[in-house]
Write a protein that holds these residues in place. Sequence first.
Motif, PDB file in Angstrom:
ATOM      1  N   SER A 186      -5.916  18.587 -14.733  1.00  0.00           N
ATOM      2  CA  SER A 186      -6.752  19.655 -14.194  1.00  0.00           C
ATOM      3  C   SER A 186      -5.882  20.710 -13.512  1.00  0.00           C
ATOM      4  CB  SER A 186      -7.756  19.105 -13.174  1.00  0.00           C
ATOM      5  OG  SER A 186      -7.125  18.759 -11.960  1.00  0.00           O
ATOM      6  N   GLU A 187      -6.415  21.891 -13.492  1.00  0.00           N
ATOM      7  CA  GLU A 187      -5.717  23.002 -12.825  1.00  0.00           C
ATOM      8  C   GLU A 187      -5.602  22.725 -11.323  1.00  0.00           C
ATOM      9  OE1 GLU A 187      -6.436  27.752 -12.058  1.00  0.00           O
ATOM     10  OE2 GLU A 187      -7.421  26.796 -13.767  1.00  0.00           O
ATOM     11  N   TYR A 188      -6.637  22.115 -10.756  1.00  0.00           N
ATOM     12  CA  TYR A 188      -6.634  21.805  -9.325  1.00  0.00           C
ATOM     13  C   TYR A 188      -5.499  20.845  -8.970  1.00  0.00           C
ATOM     14  CZ  TYR A 188      -7.998  19.992  -4.807  1.00  0.00           C
ATOM     15  OH  TYR A 188      -7.987  19.611  -3.497  1.00  0.00           O
ATOM     16  N   ALA A 189      -5.354  19.770  -9.721  1.00  0.00           N
ATOM     17  CA  ALA A 189      -4.290  18.792  -9.456  1.00  0.00           C
ATOM     18  C   ALA A 189      -2.920  19.439  -9.606  1.00  0.00           C
ATOM     19  CB  ALA A 189      -4.421  17.595 -10.387  1.00  0.00           C
ATOM     20  N   PHE A 190      -2.780  20.265 -10.631  1.00  0.00           N
ATOM     21  CA  PHE A 190      -1.521  20.964 -10.848  1.00  0.00           C
ATOM     22  C   PHE A 190      -1.200  21.894  -9.679  1.00  0.00           C
ATOM     23  CE2 PHE A 190       0.336  25.037 -12.282  1.00  0.00           C
ATOM     24  CZ  PHE A 190       1.629  24.593 -12.482  1.00  0.00           C
ATOM     25  N   ALA A 191      -2.178  22.688  -9.267  1.00  0.00           N
ATOM     26  CA  ALA A 191      -1.958  23.644  -8.183  1.00  0.00           C
ATOM     27  C   ALA A 191      -1.585  22.933  -6.883  1.00  0.00           C
ATOM     28  CB  ALA A 191      -3.203  24.512  -7.983  1.00  0.00           C
ATOM     29  N   LYS A 192      -2.220  21.815  -6.621  1.00  0.00           N
ATOM     30  CA  LYS A 192      -1.922  21.065  -5.403  1.00  0.00           C
ATOM     31  C   LYS A 192      -0.497  20.519  -5.434  1.00  0.00           C
ATOM     32  CE  LYS A 192      -3.889  17.638  -2.397  1.00  0.00           C
ATOM     33  NZ  LYS A 192      -5.146  17.344  -1.795  1.00  0.00           N
ATOM     34  N   ALA A 193      -0.091  19.946  -6.563  1.00  0.00           N
ATOM     35  CA  ALA A 193       1.268  19.411  -6.696  1.00  0.00           C
ATOM     36  C   ALA A 193       2.301  20.533  -6.661  1.00  0.00           C
ATOM     37  CB  ALA A 193       1.388  18.624  -7.999  1.00  0.00           C
ATOM     38  N   PHE A 194       1.992  21.654  -7.298  1.00  0.00           N
ATOM     39  CA  PHE A 194       2.921  22.782  -7.306  1.00  0.00           C
ATOM     40  C   PHE A 194       3.130  23.310  -5.889  1.00  0.00           C
ATOM     41  CE2 PHE A 194       4.486  27.033  -7.837  1.00  0.00           C
ATOM     42  CZ  PHE A 194       5.327  26.943  -8.929  1.00  0.00           C
ATOM     43  N   LYS A 195       2.054  23.456  -5.142  1.00  0.00           N
ATOM     44  CA  LYS A 195       2.167  23.948  -3.771  1.00  0.00           C
ATOM     45  C   LYS A 195       2.964  22.978  -2.899  1.00  0.00           C
ATOM     46  CE  LYS A 195      -0.380  25.869   0.062  1.00  0.00           C
ATOM     47  NZ  LYS A 195      -1.673  26.259   0.589  1.00  0.00           N
ATOM     48  N   ARG A 196       2.776  21.701  -3.108  1.00  0.00           N
ATOM     49  CA  ARG A 196       3.530  20.700  -2.350  1.00  0.00           C
ATOM     50  C   ARG A 196       5.033  20.838  -2.634  1.00  0.00           C
ATOM     51  NH1 ARG A 196       0.534  16.466  -3.540  1.00  0.00           N
ATOM     52  NH2 ARG A 196       1.625  16.059  -5.480  1.00  0.00           N
ATOM     53  N   GLU A 197       5.386  21.121  -3.879  1.00  0.00           N
ATOM     54  CA  GLU A 197       6.793  21.211  -4.284  1.00  0.00           C
ATOM     55  C   GLU A 197       7.431  22.553  -3.903  1.00  0.00           C
ATOM     56  OE1 GLU A 197      10.324  19.876  -6.086  1.00  0.00           O
ATOM     57  OE2 GLU A 197       8.492  18.744  -5.784  1.00  0.00           O
ATOM     58  N   TYR A 198       6.707  23.648  -4.123  1.00  0.00           N
ATOM     59  CA  TYR A 198       7.283  24.989  -3.954  1.00  0.00           C
ATOM     60  C   TYR A 198       6.806  25.731  -2.705  1.00  0.00           C
ATOM     61  CZ  TYR A 198       9.518  24.719  -8.473  1.00  0.00           C
ATOM     62  OH  TYR A 198      10.324  24.353  -9.521  1.00  0.00           O
ATOM     63  N   GLY A 199       5.852  25.170  -1.989  1.00  0.00           N
ATOM     64  CA  GLY A 199       5.400  25.786  -0.747  1.00  0.00           C
ATOM     65  C   GLY A 199       4.455  26.957  -0.907  1.00  0.00           C
ATOM     66  N   GLN A 200       4.021  27.227  -2.119  1.00  0.00           N
ATOM     67  CA  GLN A 200       3.054  28.290  -2.373  1.00  0.00           C
ATOM     68  C   GLN A 200       2.280  27.970  -3.642  1.00  0.00           C
ATOM     69  OE1 GLN A 200       4.898  32.121  -3.083  1.00  0.00           O
ATOM     70  NE2 GLN A 200       6.689  31.169  -3.972  1.00  0.00           N
ATOM     71  N   PRO A 201       1.074  28.499  -3.767  1.00  0.00           N
ATOM     72  CA  PRO A 201       0.285  28.243  -4.971  1.00  0.00           C
ATOM     73  C   PRO A 201       0.942  28.860  -6.202  1.00  0.00           C
ATOM     74  CG  PRO A 201      -1.029  29.327  -3.265  1.00  0.00           C
ATOM     75  CD  PRO A 201       0.380  29.297  -2.789  1.00  0.00           C
ATOM     76  N   PRO A 202       0.634  28.337  -7.381  1.00  0.00           N
ATOM     77  CA  PRO A 202       1.267  28.840  -8.601  1.00  0.00           C
ATOM     78  C   PRO A 202       1.035  30.330  -8.856  1.00  0.00           C
ATOM     79  CG  PRO A 202      -0.279  27.060  -9.113  1.00  0.00           C
ATOM     80  CD  PRO A 202      -0.242  27.209  -7.645  1.00  0.00           C
ATOM     81  N   GLY A 203      -0.146  30.832  -8.552  1.00  0.00           N
ATOM     82  CA  GLY A 203      -0.407  32.261  -8.762  1.00  0.00           C
ATOM     83  C   GLY A 203       0.479  33.139  -7.895  1.00  0.00           C
ATOM     84  N   SER A 204       0.647  32.752  -6.646  1.00  0.00           N
ATOM     85  CA  SER A 204       1.526  33.501  -5.737  1.00  0.00           C
ATOM     86  C   SER A 204       2.972  33.416  -6.189  1.00  0.00           C
ATOM     87  CB  SER A 204       1.424  32.949  -4.312  1.00  0.00           C
ATOM     88  OG  SER A 204       0.138  33.167  -3.800  1.00  0.00           O
ATOM     89  N   TYR A 205       3.363  32.234  -6.639  1.00  0.00           N
ATOM     90  CA  TYR A 205       4.736  32.049  -7.147  1.00  0.00           C
ATOM     91  C   TYR A 205       4.981  32.985  -8.326  1.00  0.00           C
ATOM     92  CZ  TYR A 205       8.815  29.870  -9.234  1.00  0.00           C
ATOM     93  OH  TYR A 205      10.061  29.647  -9.778  1.00  0.00           O
TER      94      TYR A 205
END
Length: 52
Positions: free
Chosen positions: A26-45
Amino acid sequence: MTAAATLLRESEAPLTTVAARTGYGSEYAFAKAFKREYGQPPGSYRRTARAA
């Protein structure tokens, strides 16, 4: 997550597609994991990486 970051920087693929290509159901699970790793949501990144 490195592959996801590359896809976000170098493609126009929607977040749903990036999530699926990197193994997230899911996009939600991905966004949560991405933010945990990179400190910002994928769209902002994506926006920040392209502006640089």
